[in-house]
Scaffold this motif. Structure first.
Motif, PDB file in Angstrom:
ATOM      1  N   SER B 246       0.839  -1.198   0.000  1.00  0.00           N
ATOM      2  CA  SER B 246       0.000   0.000   0.000  1.00  0.00           C
ATOM      3  C   SER B 246       0.870   1.242   0.000  1.00  0.00           C
ATOM      4  O   SER B 246       1.980   1.224   0.546  1.00  0.00           O
ATOM      5  N   PRO B 247       0.365   2.336  -0.597  1.00  0.00           N
ATOM      6  CA  PRO B 247       1.162   3.551  -0.691  1.00  0.00           C
ATOM      7  C   PRO B 247       1.476   4.134   0.694  1.00  0.00           C
ATOM      8  O   PRO B 247       0.602   4.195   1.549  1.00  0.00           O
ATOM      9  N   GLY B 248       2.707   4.505   0.891  1.00  0.00           N
ATOM     10  CA  GLY B 248       3.097   5.224   2.118  1.00  0.00           C
ATOM     11  C   GLY B 248       3.433   4.334   3.289  1.00  0.00           C
ATOM     12  O   GLY B 248       3.936   4.807   4.307  1.00  0.00           O
ATOM     13  N   VAL B 249       3.186   3.040   3.211  1.00  0.00           N
ATOM     14  CA  VAL B 249       3.469   2.150   4.339  1.00  0.00           C
ATOM     15  C   VAL B 249       4.955   1.819   4.376  1.00  0.00           C
ATOM     16  O   VAL B 249       5.526   1.369   3.391  1.00  0.00           O
ATOM     17  N   LYS B 250       5.567   2.085   5.492  1.00  0.00           N
ATOM     18  CA  LYS B 250       7.007   1.868   5.583  1.00  0.00           C
ATOM     19  C   LYS B 250       7.358   0.558   6.275  1.00  0.00           C
ATOM     20  O   LYS B 250       8.389  -0.041   6.000  1.00  0.00           O
ATOM     21  N   GLY B 272      -4.554   7.574   1.872  1.00  0.00           N
ATOM     22  CA  GLY B 272      -4.272   6.558   0.850  1.00  0.00           C
ATOM     23  C   GLY B 272      -4.534   5.166   1.390  1.00  0.00           C
ATOM     24  O   GLY B 272      -5.135   4.327   0.710  1.00  0.00           O
ATOM     25  N   LEU B 273      -4.140   4.955   2.621  1.00  0.00           N
ATOM     26  CA  LEU B 273      -4.302   3.638   3.230  1.00  0.00           C
ATOM     27  C   LEU B 273      -5.778   3.297   3.386  1.00  0.00           C
ATOM     28  O   LEU B 273      -6.216   2.186   3.086  1.00  0.00           O
ATOM     29  N   LEU B 274      -6.558   4.288   3.798  1.00  0.00           N
ATOM     30  CA  LEU B 274      -7.987   4.054   4.011  1.00  0.00           C
ATOM     31  C   LEU B 274      -8.687   3.776   2.680  1.00  0.00           C
ATOM     32  O   LEU B 274      -9.563   2.907   2.593  1.00  0.00           O
ATOM     33  N   ARG B 275      -8.297   4.549   1.662  1.00  0.00           N
ATOM     34  CA  ARG B 275      -8.882   4.349   0.343  1.00  0.00           C
ATOM     35  C   ARG B 275      -8.586   2.918  -0.130  1.00  0.00           C
ATOM     36  O   ARG B 275      -9.462   2.211  -0.606  1.00  0.00           O
ATOM     37  N   ARG B 276      -7.373   2.523   0.049  1.00  0.00           N
ATOM     38  CA  ARG B 276      -6.935   1.190  -0.389  1.00  0.00           C
ATOM     39  C   ARG B 276      -7.716   0.105   0.374  1.00  0.00           C
ATOM     40  O   ARG B 276      -8.134  -0.893  -0.197  1.00  0.00           O
ATOM     41  N   ALA B 277      -7.921   0.347   1.649  1.00  0.00           N
ATOM     42  CA  ALA B 277      -8.649  -0.628   2.470  1.00  0.00           C
ATOM     43  C   ALA B 277     -10.076  -0.799   1.966  1.00  0.00           C
ATOM     44  O   ALA B 277     -10.610  -1.913   1.912  1.00  0.00           O
ATOM     45  N   ALA B 278     -10.697   0.317   1.549  1.00  0.00           N
ATOM     46  CA  ALA B 278     -12.068   0.262   1.055  1.00  0.00           C
ATOM     47  C   ALA B 278     -12.109  -0.422  -0.308  1.00  0.00           C
ATOM     48  O   ALA B 278     -12.950  -1.304  -0.551  1.00  0.00           O
ATOM     49  N   GLU B 279     -11.192  -0.046  -1.176  1.00  0.00           N
ATOM     50  CA  GLU B 279     -11.182  -0.615  -2.532  1.00  0.00           C
ATOM     51  C   GLU B 279     -10.943  -2.121  -2.506  1.00  0.00           C
ATOM     52  O   GLU B 279     -11.630  -2.888  -3.170  1.00  0.00           O
TER      53      GLU B 279
END
Lengths: 254, 308
Positions: B246-250, B272-279
Protein backbone atom coordinates in the motif's frame (compact mmCIF):
# COMPACT_ATOMS: atom_id res chain seq x y z
CA UNK A 1 8.13 18.08 73.16
CA UNK A 2 9.78 15.40 75.33
CA UNK A 3 7.02 15.57 77.91
CA UNK A 4 4.30 15.44 75.30
CA UNK A 5 5.81 12.40 73.64
CA UNK A 6 6.16 10.80 77.07
CA UNK A 7 2.58 11.61 78.07
CA UNK A 8 1.23 10.21 74.83
CA UNK A 9 3.36 7.10 75.13
CA UNK A 10 2.33 6.47 78.72
CA UNK A 11 -1.30 6.87 77.72
CA UNK A 12 -0.84 4.25 75.02
CA UNK A 13 0.82 1.94 77.53
CA UNK A 14 -2.05 2.33 79.96
CA UNK A 15 -4.54 1.60 77.19
CA UNK A 16 -3.06 -1.82 76.57
CA UNK A 17 -4.39 -4.81 78.52
CA UNK A 18 -0.88 -6.22 78.73
CA UNK A 19 0.25 -3.37 80.99
CA UNK A 20 -2.64 -3.94 83.39
CA UNK A 21 -1.98 -7.66 83.42
CA UNK A 22 1.66 -7.08 84.39
CA UNK A 23 0.49 -4.52 86.93
CA UNK A 24 -1.91 -7.01 88.47
CA UNK A 25 0.59 -9.87 88.56
CA UNK A 26 3.32 -7.78 90.17
CA UNK A 27 0.94 -6.36 92.78
CA UNK A 28 -0.38 -9.78 93.71
CA UNK A 29 3.19 -11.05 94.03
CA UNK A 30 4.24 -8.10 96.19
CA UNK A 31 1.12 -8.15 98.36
CA UNK A 32 1.36 -11.86 98.97
CA UNK A 33 5.00 -11.55 99.97
CA UNK A 34 4.20 -8.60 102.20
CA UNK A 35 1.35 -10.39 103.97
CA UNK A 36 3.58 -13.41 104.45
CA UNK A 37 6.23 -11.25 106.11
CA UNK A 38 3.70 -9.53 108.37
CA UNK A 39 2.16 -12.82 109.38
CA UNK A 40 5.58 -14.34 110.03
CA UNK A 41 6.49 -11.37 112.19
CA UNK A 42 3.28 -11.51 114.16
CA UNK A 43 3.30 -15.22 114.87
CA UNK A 44 7.00 -15.93 115.03
CA UNK A 45 9.30 -12.93 115.51
CA UNK A 46 7.21 -10.71 117.75
CA UNK A 47 7.30 -13.04 120.80
CA UNK A 48 11.03 -13.60 120.22
CA UNK A 49 11.77 -9.92 120.00
CA UNK A 50 9.83 -9.19 123.16
CA UNK A 51 11.45 -12.03 125.07
CA UNK A 52 14.95 -11.03 124.03
CA UNK A 53 14.21 -7.38 124.56
CA UNK A 54 15.79 -6.75 121.14
CA UNK A 55 15.84 -3.33 119.51
CA UNK A 56 14.77 -5.00 116.24
CA UNK A 57 11.22 -4.50 115.14
CA UNK A 58 8.87 -4.43 112.26
CA UNK A 59 11.13 -2.08 110.34
CA UNK A 60 13.96 -4.61 110.35
CA UNK A 61 11.98 -7.78 110.10
CA UNK A 62 9.25 -6.85 107.62
CA UNK A 63 10.13 -3.76 105.63
CA UNK A 64 13.78 -4.62 105.08
CA UNK A 65 13.15 -8.13 103.74
CA UNK A 66 10.20 -6.81 101.76
CA UNK A 67 12.29 -4.33 99.76
CA UNK A 68 15.33 -6.57 99.77
CA UNK A 69 13.54 -9.52 98.21
CA UNK A 70 14.21 -10.96 94.80
CA UNK A 71 10.47 -10.87 94.24
CA UNK A 72 10.36 -7.11 93.93
CA UNK A 73 13.45 -7.09 91.73
CA UNK A 74 11.75 -9.66 89.52
CA UNK A 75 8.62 -7.52 89.35
CA UNK A 76 10.69 -4.50 88.33
CA UNK A 77 12.42 -6.56 85.65
CA UNK A 78 9.06 -7.78 84.38
CA UNK A 79 7.78 -4.22 84.13
CA UNK A 80 10.93 -3.07 82.36
CA UNK A 81 10.76 -6.01 79.94
CA UNK A 82 7.19 -5.11 79.06
CA UNK A 83 8.27 -1.54 78.38
CA UNK A 84 11.10 -2.80 76.18
CA UNK A 85 8.57 -4.72 74.10
CA UNK A 86 6.33 -1.74 73.61
CA UNK A 87 8.70 1.16 73.12
CA UNK A 88 10.89 1.28 70.04
CA UNK A 89 10.84 -2.37 69.01
CA UNK A 90 7.10 -2.41 68.43
CA UNK A 91 7.23 0.91 66.59
CA UNK A 92 9.99 -0.33 64.36
CA UNK A 93 8.14 -3.53 63.61
CA UNK A 94 4.89 -1.80 62.72
CA UNK A 95 6.62 1.01 60.82
CA UNK A 96 5.14 3.74 62.99
CA UNK A 97 8.61 4.93 63.97
CA UNK A 98 8.60 6.65 60.58
CA UNK A 99 6.07 9.09 62.00
CA UNK A 100 8.63 10.27 64.54
CA UNK A 101 11.50 10.15 62.08
CA UNK A 102 9.71 12.31 59.52
CA UNK A 103 8.62 14.85 62.15
CA UNK A 104 10.72 17.81 63.26
CA UNK A 105 11.81 15.98 66.40
CA UNK A 106 15.32 15.30 67.67
CA UNK A 107 16.48 11.77 68.37
CA UNK A 108 17.11 12.86 71.95
CA UNK A 109 13.45 13.91 72.24
CA UNK A 110 12.34 10.49 71.06
CA UNK A 111 14.68 8.60 73.39
CA UNK A 112 13.85 10.76 76.41
CA UNK A 113 10.13 10.70 75.70
CA UNK A 114 10.11 6.93 75.49
CA UNK A 115 12.29 6.67 78.57
CA UNK A 116 10.09 8.91 80.69
CA UNK A 117 6.98 7.00 79.65
CA UNK A 118 8.61 3.72 80.67
CA UNK A 119 9.74 5.24 83.94
CA UNK A 120 6.25 6.60 84.54
CA UNK A 121 4.87 3.09 84.26
CA UNK A 122 7.50 1.75 86.67
CA UNK A 123 6.62 4.47 89.19
CA UNK A 124 2.95 3.44 88.97
CA UNK A 125 4.02 -0.16 89.41
CA UNK A 126 6.11 0.62 92.48
CA UNK A 127 3.79 3.07 94.21
CA UNK A 128 1.66 0.38 95.93
CA UNK A 129 4.88 -1.06 97.37
CA UNK A 130 5.25 2.14 99.35
CA UNK A 131 1.62 2.03 100.41
CA UNK A 132 1.74 -1.56 101.66
CA UNK A 133 4.23 -0.90 104.50
CA UNK A 134 2.64 2.51 105.06
CA UNK A 135 -0.62 0.76 105.86
CA UNK A 136 1.02 -0.51 109.05
CA UNK A 137 1.41 3.05 110.31
CA UNK A 138 -1.78 2.77 112.35
CA UNK A 139 -0.55 -0.31 114.23
CA UNK A 140 3.04 0.54 114.91
CA UNK A 141 5.70 3.22 114.74
CA UNK A 142 7.19 3.25 111.26
CA UNK A 143 10.67 4.46 110.46
CA UNK A 144 9.48 6.84 107.74
CA UNK A 145 13.00 7.86 106.75
CA UNK A 146 14.04 4.30 106.13
CA UNK A 147 10.86 3.52 104.27
CA UNK A 148 11.34 6.49 101.96
CA UNK A 149 15.00 5.67 101.48
CA UNK A 150 14.09 2.11 100.46
CA UNK A 151 11.44 3.42 98.09
CA UNK A 152 13.94 5.82 96.56
CA UNK A 153 16.15 2.81 96.02
CA UNK A 154 13.32 1.01 94.21
CA UNK A 155 12.70 4.06 92.04
CA UNK A 156 16.38 4.44 91.13
CA UNK A 157 16.67 0.76 90.38
CA UNK A 158 13.55 1.05 88.23
CA UNK A 159 14.98 4.11 86.49
CA UNK A 160 18.15 2.20 85.64
CA UNK A 161 16.24 -0.83 84.37
CA UNK A 162 14.04 1.42 82.23
CA UNK A 163 17.06 2.93 80.53
CA UNK A 164 18.27 -0.60 79.83
CA UNK A 165 14.81 -1.41 78.46
CA UNK A 166 14.70 1.58 76.09
CA UNK A 167 18.16 0.76 74.80
CA UNK A 168 17.34 -2.93 74.35
CA UNK A 169 14.18 -1.87 72.56
CA UNK A 170 16.19 0.18 70.09
CA UNK A 171 18.45 -2.76 69.26
CA UNK A 172 15.84 -4.95 67.64
CA UNK A 173 12.53 -4.84 65.82
CA UNK A 174 11.36 -7.97 67.62
CA UNK A 175 9.53 -7.14 70.87
CA UNK A 176 10.29 -10.55 72.38
CA UNK A 177 14.00 -10.15 71.73
CA UNK A 178 13.91 -6.70 73.30
CA UNK A 179 12.28 -8.13 76.43
CA UNK A 180 14.80 -10.96 76.64
CA UNK A 181 17.68 -8.51 76.19
CA UNK A 182 16.32 -6.33 78.97
CA UNK A 183 16.08 -9.22 81.39
CA UNK A 184 19.52 -10.43 80.33
CA UNK A 185 21.28 -7.09 80.71
CA UNK A 186 19.31 -6.38 83.89
CA UNK A 187 20.26 -9.65 85.59
CA UNK A 188 23.90 -9.26 84.60
CA UNK A 189 23.95 -5.71 85.96
CA UNK A 190 22.31 -6.76 89.20
CA UNK A 191 24.61 -9.61 89.98
CA UNK A 192 27.82 -9.01 88.09
CA UNK A 193 29.85 -8.96 91.33
CA UNK A 194 28.34 -12.21 92.58
CA UNK A 195 29.35 -13.93 89.36
CA UNK A 196 32.93 -12.71 89.37
CA UNK A 197 33.14 -13.36 93.11
CA UNK A 198 32.12 -16.97 92.63
CA UNK A 199 34.79 -17.48 89.98
CA UNK A 200 37.75 -15.77 91.62
CA UNK A 201 36.73 -16.51 95.17
CA UNK A 202 37.33 -12.95 96.30
CA UNK A 203 35.56 -9.65 96.11
CA UNK A 204 36.41 -7.44 93.19
CA UNK A 205 36.14 -3.68 93.61
CA UNK A 206 35.37 -2.98 89.95
CA UNK A 207 32.52 -5.45 89.55
CA UNK A 208 31.28 -4.50 92.99
CA UNK A 209 30.97 -0.93 91.82
CA UNK A 210 29.33 -1.94 88.55
CA UNK A 211 26.66 -4.11 90.14
CA UNK A 212 23.25 -2.56 90.67
CA UNK A 213 22.57 -4.31 93.94
CA UNK A 214 25.68 -2.96 95.66
CA UNK A 215 24.12 0.47 95.32
CA UNK A 216 20.57 -0.62 96.02
CA UNK A 217 21.04 -2.54 99.25
CA UNK A 218 22.36 0.38 101.36
CA UNK A 219 19.25 2.35 100.49
CA UNK A 220 17.02 -0.47 101.66
CA UNK A 221 18.87 -0.27 104.95
CA UNK A 222 18.26 3.45 105.05
CA UNK A 223 21.60 4.78 103.82
CA UNK A 224 21.29 7.20 100.92
CA UNK A 225 24.75 8.00 99.62
CA UNK A 226 25.24 10.53 96.88
CA UNK A 227 27.75 8.19 95.23
CA UNK A 228 25.00 5.58 94.84
CA UNK A 229 22.56 8.11 93.43
CA UNK A 230 25.21 9.31 90.99
CA UNK A 231 25.87 5.72 89.96
CA UNK A 232 22.24 5.24 89.01
CA UNK A 233 22.07 8.56 87.18
CA UNK A 234 25.24 7.72 85.22
CA UNK A 235 23.72 4.43 84.20
CA UNK A 236 20.54 6.13 83.01
CA UNK A 237 22.40 8.84 81.09
CA UNK A 238 24.68 6.23 79.54
CA UNK A 239 21.91 4.00 78.25
CA UNK A 240 19.88 6.94 76.95
CA UNK A 241 23.00 8.13 75.17
CA UNK A 242 23.40 4.69 73.58
CA UNK A 243 19.76 4.81 72.52
CA UNK A 244 20.17 8.20 70.83
CA UNK A 245 23.20 6.92 68.95
CA UNK A 246 21.32 3.82 67.97
CA UNK A 247 18.36 5.85 66.67
CA UNK A 248 20.74 7.93 64.59
CA UNK A 249 22.41 4.81 63.27
CA UNK A 250 19.05 3.32 62.27
CA UNK A 251 18.47 6.31 60.03
CA UNK A 252 21.82 5.68 58.39
CA UNK A 253 21.54 1.93 58.04
CA UNK A 254 18.12 0.81 57.00
CA UNK B 1 8.71 33.81 44.15
CA UNK B 2 8.57 30.77 41.93
CA UNK B 3 12.24 31.26 41.12
CA UNK B 4 13.16 28.98 43.98
CA UNK B 5 11.73 25.48 43.72
CA UNK B 6 10.03 24.03 46.74
CA UNK B 7 12.00 20.84 46.56
CA UNK B 8 15.39 20.58 45.05
CA UNK B 9 17.22 17.28 44.98
CA UNK B 10 20.67 17.06 43.49
CA UNK B 11 22.78 14.00 42.81
CA UNK B 12 21.03 11.93 45.45
CA UNK B 13 22.54 8.49 46.00
CA UNK B 14 22.28 5.69 48.48
CA UNK B 15 24.39 2.56 48.93
CA UNK B 16 23.57 -0.49 50.98
CA UNK B 17 26.98 -2.07 51.33
CA UNK B 18 28.11 -2.91 47.82
CA UNK B 19 24.70 -2.48 46.31
CA UNK B 20 23.80 0.89 44.91
CA UNK B 21 20.08 1.33 45.53
CA UNK B 22 19.80 4.84 44.12
CA UNK B 23 22.28 6.87 42.14
CA UNK B 24 22.34 10.39 40.81
CA UNK B 25 18.70 11.36 41.23
CA UNK B 26 18.00 15.07 40.68
CA UNK B 27 14.55 16.60 40.96
CA UNK B 28 12.98 20.02 41.12
CA UNK B 29 9.43 20.51 42.20
CA UNK B 30 7.69 23.87 42.23
CA UNK B 31 4.67 24.89 44.29
CA UNK B 32 1.44 23.59 42.82
CA UNK B 33 3.18 20.86 40.93
CA UNK B 34 2.57 17.12 41.14
CA UNK B 35 5.55 14.94 40.42
CA UNK B 36 5.12 11.23 39.86
CA UNK B 37 7.92 8.83 40.61
CA UNK B 38 7.46 5.79 38.44
CA UNK B 39 9.32 2.54 38.50
CA UNK B 40 9.11 -1.19 38.84
CA UNK B 41 9.20 -2.74 42.27
CA UNK B 42 12.69 -2.37 43.67
CA UNK B 43 13.60 0.50 41.36
CA UNK B 44 14.49 2.74 44.29
CA UNK B 45 11.30 4.75 44.64
CA UNK B 46 10.85 4.23 48.35
CA UNK B 47 14.54 4.77 49.05
CA UNK B 48 14.44 8.06 47.15
CA UNK B 49 11.32 9.26 48.95
CA UNK B 50 12.71 8.30 52.34
CA UNK B 51 15.83 10.31 51.67
CA UNK B 52 13.73 13.29 50.62
CA UNK B 53 11.86 13.06 53.92
CA UNK B 54 14.93 12.62 56.07
CA UNK B 55 14.04 9.20 57.43
CA UNK B 56 17.01 7.71 55.62
CA UNK B 57 20.38 9.37 55.35
CA UNK B 58 21.69 9.64 51.77
CA UNK B 59 25.20 8.49 50.90
CA UNK B 60 25.56 11.28 48.35
CA UNK B 61 23.80 14.39 47.15
CA UNK B 62 21.67 17.06 48.75
CA UNK B 63 18.02 17.72 49.49
CA UNK B 64 16.66 21.24 49.89
CA UNK B 65 13.10 21.72 51.07
CA UNK B 66 11.60 25.18 50.91
CA UNK B 67 15.09 26.65 50.76
CA UNK B 68 16.34 24.76 53.81
CA UNK B 69 18.98 22.08 53.52
CA UNK B 70 17.55 18.87 54.96
CA UNK B 71 20.91 17.52 56.07
CA UNK B 72 22.09 20.72 57.73
CA UNK B 73 18.87 21.72 59.42
CA UNK B 74 16.64 18.67 59.56
CA UNK B 75 14.25 20.07 62.16
CA UNK B 76 13.47 23.20 60.18
CA UNK B 77 13.24 21.40 56.86
CA UNK B 78 10.95 18.69 58.22
CA UNK B 79 8.42 21.31 59.27
CA UNK B 80 7.67 21.86 55.59
CA UNK B 81 7.29 18.14 54.95
CA UNK B 82 4.44 15.70 55.17
CA UNK B 83 5.25 12.08 54.52
CA UNK B 84 3.17 8.98 54.01
CA UNK B 85 5.51 5.98 54.09
CA UNK B 86 4.82 2.77 52.23
CA UNK B 87 3.28 1.32 55.39
CA UNK B 88 1.17 4.03 57.07
CA UNK B 89 2.82 4.80 60.44
CA UNK B 90 -0.32 4.32 62.52
CA UNK B 91 -0.92 3.55 66.17
CA UNK B 92 -3.62 0.89 66.06
CA UNK B 93 -4.70 1.36 69.68
CA UNK B 94 -5.82 4.96 69.36
CA UNK B 95 -8.75 6.66 67.73
CA UNK B 96 -8.35 8.53 64.47
CA UNK B 97 -8.77 11.93 66.05
CA UNK B 98 -6.31 11.23 68.87
CA UNK B 99 -3.76 10.01 66.41
CA UNK B 100 -4.08 13.10 64.24
CA UNK B 101 -3.79 15.36 67.29
CA UNK B 102 -0.55 13.62 68.18
CA UNK B 103 0.72 14.00 64.62
CA UNK B 104 -0.18 17.70 64.66
CA UNK B 105 1.69 18.12 67.93
CA UNK B 106 4.76 16.36 66.56
CA UNK B 107 4.70 18.65 63.53
CA UNK B 108 4.57 21.65 65.82
CA UNK B 109 1.13 22.95 64.95
CA UNK B 110 0.47 25.64 67.60
CA UNK B 111 -1.92 24.44 70.32
CA UNK B 112 -4.59 26.99 69.43
CA UNK B 113 -4.77 25.90 65.82
CA UNK B 114 -4.56 22.19 66.49
CA UNK B 115 -8.28 21.39 66.61
CA UNK B 116 -8.91 23.31 63.40
CA UNK B 117 -6.02 21.63 61.66
CA UNK B 118 -7.23 18.19 62.71
CA UNK B 119 -10.79 18.96 61.62
CA UNK B 120 -9.58 20.15 58.24
CA UNK B 121 -7.51 17.02 57.72
CA UNK B 122 -10.45 14.81 58.73
CA UNK B 123 -12.70 16.55 56.28
CA UNK B 124 -10.24 16.50 53.41
CA UNK B 125 -9.60 12.80 53.74
CA UNK B 126 -13.29 12.00 54.30
CA UNK B 127 -12.64 10.62 57.77
CA UNK B 128 -15.26 12.59 59.68
CA UNK B 129 -17.49 9.53 60.13
CA UNK B 130 -14.77 7.38 61.65
CA UNK B 131 -13.07 10.01 63.79
CA UNK B 132 -13.85 8.24 67.06
CA UNK B 133 -13.14 4.72 65.83
CA UNK B 134 -10.01 2.84 66.80
CA UNK B 135 -7.53 2.69 63.95
CA UNK B 136 -7.17 -1.05 64.58
CA UNK B 137 -10.76 -1.59 63.48
CA UNK B 138 -10.61 0.43 60.26
CA UNK B 139 -10.46 -1.06 56.80
CA UNK B 140 -7.35 -0.71 54.68
CA UNK B 141 -8.80 2.13 52.65
CA UNK B 142 -9.56 4.14 55.75
CA UNK B 143 -6.16 3.42 57.25
CA UNK B 144 -4.51 4.66 54.10
CA UNK B 145 -6.55 7.83 54.36
CA UNK B 146 -5.58 8.28 58.00
CA UNK B 147 -1.99 7.97 56.81
CA UNK B 148 -2.56 10.71 54.26
CA UNK B 149 -4.35 12.89 56.82
CA UNK B 150 -1.30 12.55 59.06
CA UNK B 151 0.90 13.82 56.22
CA UNK B 152 -1.14 16.96 55.60
CA UNK B 153 -2.44 17.86 59.05
CA UNK B 154 0.20 20.56 59.48
CA UNK B 155 -0.35 21.98 55.99
CA UNK B 156 3.19 21.35 54.83
CA UNK B 157 4.46 22.97 51.67
CA UNK B 158 5.54 19.61 50.33
CA UNK B 159 3.61 16.37 50.63
CA UNK B 160 5.37 13.11 49.85
CA UNK B 161 3.22 10.02 49.35
CA UNK B 162 4.71 6.58 48.86
CA UNK B 163 2.31 4.46 46.81
CA UNK B 164 -0.80 6.13 48.21
CA UNK B 165 -3.20 3.93 46.25
CA UNK B 166 -1.57 0.53 46.81
CA UNK B 167 -4.10 -2.09 47.80
CA UNK B 168 -7.18 0.10 47.51
CA UNK B 169 -10.36 -0.61 45.56
CA UNK B 170 -11.07 1.37 42.38
CA UNK B 171 -13.44 3.76 44.08
CA UNK B 172 -10.93 4.57 46.80
CA UNK B 173 -8.20 4.96 44.21
CA UNK B 174 -10.39 7.45 42.43
CA UNK B 175 -11.04 9.35 45.66
CA UNK B 176 -7.35 9.54 46.47
CA UNK B 177 -6.52 10.79 42.99
CA UNK B 178 -9.16 13.44 43.49
CA UNK B 179 -7.56 14.36 46.77
CA UNK B 180 -4.12 14.69 45.17
CA UNK B 181 -5.65 16.90 42.52
CA UNK B 182 -7.12 19.04 45.27
CA UNK B 183 -3.89 19.23 47.21
CA UNK B 184 -1.95 20.62 44.27
CA UNK B 185 -3.70 23.94 44.71
CA UNK B 186 -1.76 24.83 47.85
CA UNK B 187 0.96 22.23 48.07
CA UNK B 188 3.51 20.49 45.98
CA UNK B 189 3.04 16.75 45.86
CA UNK B 190 5.57 14.02 45.13
CA UNK B 191 4.24 10.52 44.94
CA UNK B 192 5.41 7.16 43.76
CA UNK B 193 3.56 4.49 41.92
CA UNK B 194 4.00 1.61 39.56
CA UNK B 195 0.56 2.14 38.07
CA UNK B 196 0.84 4.04 34.81
CA UNK B 197 -2.70 5.38 34.32
CA UNK B 198 -2.57 6.81 37.80
CA UNK B 199 0.58 8.74 37.11
CA UNK B 200 -0.75 9.90 33.77
CA UNK B 201 -3.99 11.15 35.26
CA UNK B 202 -2.64 13.28 38.08
CA UNK B 203 0.96 14.23 37.43
CA UNK B 204 2.40 17.30 35.81
CA UNK B 205 5.75 15.69 35.47
CA UNK B 206 7.08 12.19 35.67
CA UNK B 207 10.41 10.77 36.70
CA UNK B 208 11.06 7.16 35.82
CA UNK B 209 13.50 5.26 37.98
CA UNK B 210 15.06 2.02 36.87
CA UNK B 211 17.61 0.09 38.89
CA UNK B 212 18.13 3.19 40.99
CA UNK B 213 18.91 5.45 38.03
CA UNK B 214 16.82 8.29 36.80
CA UNK B 215 16.10 7.19 33.23
CA UNK B 216 13.41 9.64 32.20
CA UNK B 217 12.19 13.05 33.25
CA UNK B 218 9.38 14.75 31.42
CA UNK B 219 5.68 15.25 30.95
CA UNK B 220 3.51 12.13 31.12
CA UNK B 221 1.97 12.43 27.63
CA UNK B 222 4.45 12.92 24.82
CA UNK B 223 3.09 13.80 21.41
CA UNK B 224 5.16 11.95 18.84
CA UNK B 225 6.30 14.03 15.88
CA UNK B 226 8.02 11.22 14.03
CA UNK B 227 6.45 8.63 11.77
CA UNK B 228 2.80 7.89 12.34
CA UNK B 229 1.96 4.50 13.75
CA UNK B 230 -1.45 2.89 13.49
CA UNK B 231 -2.97 -0.42 14.40
CA UNK B 232 -5.66 -1.89 12.15
CA UNK B 233 -8.11 -4.69 12.78
CA UNK B 234 -9.13 -6.29 9.49
CA UNK B 235 -11.97 -8.78 9.08
CA UNK B 236 -10.57 -10.20 5.82
CA UNK B 237 -6.87 -10.44 6.31
CA UNK B 238 -4.95 -9.49 3.13
CA UNK B 239 -1.57 -10.62 4.47
CA UNK B 240 1.57 -8.69 5.20
CA UNK B 241 2.69 -8.32 1.60
CA UNK B 242 -0.52 -6.67 0.44
CA UNK B 243 -0.33 -4.23 3.31
CA UNK B 244 3.28 -3.42 2.69
CA UNK B 245 2.48 -2.73 -0.96
CA UNK B 246 0.00 0.00 0.00
CA UNK B 247 1.16 3.55 -0.69
CA UNK B 248 3.10 5.22 2.12
CA UNK B 249 3.47 2.15 4.34
CA UNK B 250 7.01 1.87 5.58
CA UNK B 251 6.80 -1.11 7.87
CA UNK B 252 4.32 -3.83 8.76
CA UNK B 253 4.14 -5.86 11.91
CA UNK B 254 1.60 -8.43 12.97
CA UNK B 255 -0.34 -7.39 16.06
CA UNK B 256 -2.45 -10.30 17.19
CA UNK B 257 -5.14 -12.09 15.19
CA UNK B 258 -6.28 -10.02 12.18
CA UNK B 259 -4.36 -7.12 13.60
CA UNK B 260 -1.54 -5.25 11.94
CA UNK B 261 0.65 -2.50 13.18
CA UNK B 262 1.73 -0.17 10.38
CA UNK B 263 4.24 2.62 10.26
CA UNK B 264 3.41 5.42 7.83
CA UNK B 265 5.67 8.16 6.58
CA UNK B 266 3.30 10.90 7.68
CA UNK B 267 -0.29 12.01 8.22
CA UNK B 268 -1.28 12.31 4.52
CA UNK B 269 -0.54 8.65 3.89
CA UNK B 270 -3.43 7.72 6.13
CA UNK B 271 -5.94 8.79 3.42
CA UNK B 272 -4.27 6.56 0.85
CA UNK B 273 -4.30 3.64 3.23
CA UNK B 274 -7.99 4.05 4.01
CA UNK B 275 -8.88 4.35 0.34
CA UNK B 276 -6.93 1.19 -0.39
CA UNK B 277 -8.65 -0.63 2.47
CA UNK B 278 -12.07 0.26 1.05
CA UNK B 279 -11.18 -0.61 -2.53
CA UNK B 280 -9.58 -3.95 -1.69
CA UNK B 281 -12.41 -4.79 0.71
CA UNK B 282 -10.20 -5.66 3.66
CA UNK B 283 -13.10 -5.19 6.04
CA UNK B 284 -11.60 -2.54 8.29
CA UNK B 285 -13.08 -2.86 11.77
CA UNK B 286 -10.77 -0.71 13.85
CA UNK B 287 -8.09 1.85 13.31
CA UNK B 288 -6.10 3.18 16.27
CA UNK B 289 -3.50 5.86 16.12
CA UNK B 290 -0.60 4.89 18.32
CA UNK B 291 1.04 7.61 20.32
CA UNK B 292 4.27 7.29 22.11
CA UNK B 293 2.58 6.99 25.45
CA UNK B 294 3.99 6.85 28.90
CA UNK B 295 3.51 3.07 28.73
CA UNK B 296 5.79 2.85 25.75
CA UNK B 297 8.36 5.16 27.22
CA UNK B 298 8.24 3.18 30.41
CA UNK B 299 8.47 -0.20 28.77
CA UNK B 300 11.20 0.87 26.39
CA UNK B 301 13.27 2.22 29.22
CA UNK B 302 12.75 -0.61 31.64
CA UNK B 303 12.74 -3.70 29.43
CA UNK B 304 15.72 -2.82 27.27
CA UNK B 305 17.93 -2.65 30.27
CA UNK B 306 16.58 -5.87 31.69
CA UNK B 307 17.78 -7.86 28.69
CA UNK B 308 21.26 -6.41 28.86
Amino acid sequence: MVLRIAARELRLVLLSPMAWLVFAITQVMAAWWFLLLVEQYRSHYEPLVVRANSPMGLNDLVILPFFGSMLLLGALLLGAALMAMRMLAEERRSGSLQLLYSSPVRMLDIALGKYLAAFGFIVLLALPWLLMPASLAGATVLDVGRLLSAFLGVLLLGAALCSVAVFASSLTAQPAVAAALTVGIGVVLMGVNAGSGAITGQEDAVTDYLALLTHYEPMVQGVVRSSDVIYFLLLVIGFIGFTVRRLDALRLQS
Amino acid sequence: MSARPLLEVAGLGRRYGDREAVRGVSLRVARGEVLGLLGLNGAGKTTTLRMICGTLAPSAGSVTVNGVDLLDEPLLAKQSLGYLPEIPPLHPDTTVIEYLRFAAMLRRVPAREKSDAVERALERCALVDVRRRLIRNLSKGYRQRVGIAQALVHEPALIVLDEPTAGLDPQQVHAIRGLIGELRRDHAVVFSSHILPEVRSVCDRVVILHHGRQVYTGVPETEDRGPLRVTMQLARDPGADALAASPGVKAVEAAGEHGWSLTLADESDLDGLLRRAAEADWGLRELVRRRRTLEQVFLELTTGDEAA
